[in-house]
Design a protein around this motif. Structure first.
Motif, PDB file in Angstrom:
ATOM      1  N   ARG A 118       4.200 -17.165  -5.468  1.00  0.00           N
ATOM      2  CA  ARG A 118       3.050 -16.764  -6.116  1.00  0.00           C
ATOM      3  C   ARG A 118       2.717 -15.451  -5.652  1.00  0.00           C
ATOM      4  O   ARG A 118       2.814 -14.862  -4.351  1.00  0.00           O
ATOM      5  N   TYR A 119       1.977 -14.507  -6.457  1.00  0.00           N
ATOM      6  CA  TYR A 119       1.457 -13.309  -6.161  1.00  0.00           C
ATOM      7  C   TYR A 119      -0.220 -13.836  -6.074  1.00  0.00           C
ATOM      8  O   TYR A 119      -0.527 -14.196  -7.112  1.00  0.00           O
ATOM      9  N   LEU A 120      -0.849 -13.497  -5.142  1.00  0.00           N
ATOM     10  CA  LEU A 120      -2.154 -13.774  -5.006  1.00  0.00           C
ATOM     11  C   LEU A 120      -2.952 -12.453  -4.885  1.00  0.00           C
ATOM     12  O   LEU A 120      -2.651 -11.910  -3.770  1.00  0.00           O
ATOM     13  N   ASP A 121      -3.606 -11.807  -5.865  1.00  0.00           N
ATOM     14  CA  ASP A 121      -4.040 -10.530  -5.918  1.00  0.00           C
ATOM     15  C   ASP A 121      -5.518 -10.413  -6.092  1.00  0.00           C
ATOM     16  O   ASP A 121      -6.090 -11.146  -6.861  1.00  0.00           O
ATOM     17  N   ARG A 122      -5.997  -9.296  -5.533  1.00  0.00           N
ATOM     18  CA  ARG A 122      -7.461  -9.164  -6.078  1.00  0.00           C
ATOM     19  C   ARG A 122      -7.198  -7.573  -6.446  1.00  0.00           C
ATOM     20  O   ARG A 122      -6.675  -6.795  -5.984  1.00  0.00           O
ATOM     21  N   LEU A 123      -7.633  -7.632  -7.883  1.00  0.00           N
ATOM     22  CA  LEU A 123      -7.374  -6.168  -8.776  1.00  0.00           C
ATOM     23  C   LEU A 123      -8.768  -5.824  -8.749  1.00  0.00           C
ATOM     24  O   LEU A 123      -9.834  -6.642  -8.752  1.00  0.00           O
ATOM     25  N   GLU A 124      -9.124  -4.311  -8.890  1.00  0.00           N
ATOM     26  CA  GLU A 124     -10.376  -3.730  -9.046  1.00  0.00           C
ATOM     27  C   GLU A 124     -10.217  -2.829 -10.033  1.00  0.00           C
ATOM     28  O   GLU A 124      -9.194  -1.952 -10.236  1.00  0.00           O
ATOM     29  N   ARG A 125     -11.093  -2.849 -10.817  1.00  0.00           N
ATOM     30  CA  ARG A 125     -11.372  -1.730 -12.051  1.00  0.00           C
ATOM     31  C   ARG A 125     -12.109  -0.394 -11.346  1.00  0.00           C
ATOM     32  O   ARG A 125     -12.990  -0.556 -11.094  1.00  0.00           O
ATOM     33  N   ARG A 126     -11.404   0.455 -11.467  1.00  0.00           N
ATOM     34  CA  ARG A 126     -11.958   1.845 -10.938  1.00  0.00           C
ATOM     35  C   ARG A 126     -11.633   2.933 -11.882  1.00  0.00           C
ATOM     36  O   ARG A 126     -10.437   3.192 -12.334  1.00  0.00           O
ATOM     37  N   ASP A 127     -12.722   3.660 -12.288  1.00  0.00           N
ATOM     38  CA  ASP A 127     -12.638   4.644 -13.056  1.00  0.00           C
ATOM     39  C   ASP A 127     -11.889   4.357 -14.517  1.00  0.00           C
ATOM     40  O   ASP A 127     -10.892   4.949 -15.089  1.00  0.00           O
ATOM     41  N   GLY A 128     -12.205   3.067 -14.938  1.00  0.00           N
ATOM     42  CA  GLY A 128     -11.651   2.343 -16.163  1.00  0.00           C
ATOM     43  C   GLY A 128     -10.284   1.673 -15.839  1.00  0.00           C
ATOM     44  O   GLY A 128      -9.704   1.323 -16.816  1.00  0.00           O
ATOM     45  N   HIS A 129      -9.702   1.757 -14.886  1.00  0.00           N
ATOM     46  CA  HIS A 129      -8.231   1.273 -14.525  1.00  0.00           C
ATOM     47  C   HIS A 129      -8.015   0.149 -13.825  1.00  0.00           C
ATOM     48  O   HIS A 129      -8.725   0.252 -12.619  1.00  0.00           O
ATOM     49  N   TRP A 130      -7.708  -0.956 -14.214  1.00  0.00           N
ATOM     50  CA  TRP A 130      -7.501  -2.033 -13.362  1.00  0.00           C
ATOM     51  C   TRP A 130      -6.142  -1.812 -12.446  1.00  0.00           C
ATOM     52  O   TRP A 130      -4.956  -1.528 -12.928  1.00  0.00           O
ATOM     53  N   ARG A 131      -6.093  -2.023 -11.416  1.00  0.00           N
ATOM     54  CA  ARG A 131      -4.874  -1.915 -10.313  1.00  0.00           C
ATOM     55  C   ARG A 131      -5.258  -2.844  -9.306  1.00  0.00           C
ATOM     56  O   ARG A 131      -6.451  -3.229  -8.673  1.00  0.00           O
ATOM     57  N   ILE A 132      -4.002  -3.110  -8.526  1.00  0.00           N
ATOM     58  CA  ILE A 132      -4.074  -4.008  -7.149  1.00  0.00           C
ATOM     59  C   ILE A 132      -4.793  -3.435  -5.905  1.00  0.00           C
ATOM     60  O   ILE A 132      -4.326  -2.364  -5.770  1.00  0.00           O
ATOM     61  N   ALA A 133      -5.626  -4.201  -5.552  1.00  0.00           N
ATOM     62  CA  ALA A 133      -6.381  -3.739  -4.123  1.00  0.00           C
ATOM     63  C   ALA A 133      -5.818  -4.473  -3.138  1.00  0.00           C
ATOM     64  O   ALA A 133      -5.567  -3.841  -2.031  1.00  0.00           O
ATOM     65  N   VAL A 134      -5.332  -5.846  -3.455  1.00  0.00           N
ATOM     66  CA  VAL A 134      -4.801  -6.568  -2.180  1.00  0.00           C
ATOM     67  C   VAL A 134      -3.799  -7.587  -2.802  1.00  0.00           C
ATOM     68  O   VAL A 134      -4.177  -8.070  -3.894  1.00  0.00           O
ATOM     69  N   ARG A 135      -2.531  -7.565  -2.253  1.00  0.00           N
ATOM     70  CA  ARG A 135      -1.518  -8.507  -2.896  1.00  0.00           C
ATOM     71  C   ARG A 135      -1.024  -9.139  -1.684  1.00  0.00           C
ATOM     72  O   ARG A 135      -0.643  -8.472  -0.738  1.00  0.00           O
ATOM     73  N   ARG A 136      -1.009 -10.770  -1.705  1.00  0.00           N
ATOM     74  CA  ARG A 136      -0.447 -11.328  -0.673  1.00  0.00           C
ATOM     75  C   ARG A 136       0.787 -12.220  -1.366  1.00  0.00           C
ATOM     76  O   ARG A 136       0.385 -12.972  -2.403  1.00  0.00           O
TER      77      ARG A 136
END
Length: 196
Positions: A118-136
């Motif tokens: 599994r990928y356990l992710d925290r994504l954040e929307r910054r400047d209108g774009h969702w991207r991965i901040a932390v992946r475990r």
């Protein structure tokens, strides 16, 4: 029949748009890994993002180089398949769990390693774009399987396409046309059988 509440409708559309963008980010990462497309993988992370695979921790921008090297050393082809996906969104932060099946064909084209995790992710929307901040990443199941059918004449005579770990892969062809030349096929006679 009452008209839908405009505010509720806007919230529903925002939620659906966020979910699609988040899943697109996770799929973009998987595709980039399989094609060794450094730019595509890197675009899935925020510049200060982190990725944890076991005891190896990379920054988002450094992850693709590390992953490409590891995959190339142990396999000739690999596929990352995202399956069950759940996502909890709270404003500009999302916590996701994505099941992944990774299959790596050995460099001998005779064995394949099957990994389920599994990928356990925290994504954040910054400047209108969702991207991965932390992946475990987790690994739940791993085994080696017989892949020798890929070397059989019966299979190779069918001339199936073989993916390439590069921007030459046919999936990048735009527009895709029926007569677009294939960069690699599994057959050994009459076409190329590049060791991707």
């Amino acid at each position: 029949m009452t008209a839908p509440d405009d505010n509720a409708l806007r919230q529903d559309v925002r939620y659906l748009k966020d979910r699609i963008e988040i899943l697109d980010c996770i799929a973009r990462h998987a595709r980039g890994c399989d094609r060794h497309d450094t730019d595509l993988v890197t675009s899935a992370y925020h510049p200060d993002g982190t990725d944890e695979h076991g005891s190896t921790i990379n920054s988002g921008p450094a992850y693709a180089g590390w992953a490409n090297q590891v995959h190339a050393a142990a396999s000739s082809v690999h596929t990352h398949n995202i399956t069950t996906h759940s996502c909890d969104i709270d404003g500009d932060t999302a916590h996701c769990e994505s099941y992944v099946i990774v299959i790596l064909l050995g460099t001998d084209d005779r064995t394949a390693q099957f990994i389920s995790g599994r990928y356990l992710d925290r994504l954040e929307r910054r400047d209108g774009h969702w991207r991965i901040a932390v992946r475990r990443s987790t690994v739940e199941v791993m085994f080696t399987a017989d892949a020798s059918a890929l070397r059989s004449t019966a299979f190779r005579d069918q001339g199936y396409l073989k993916g390439t770990r590069s921007l030459d892969d046919l999936s990048y062809a735009r527009p895709l046309l029926p007569d677009a030349p294939a960069p690699a096929r599994w057959n050994t006679g009459g076409g190329t059988c590049a060791s991707a």
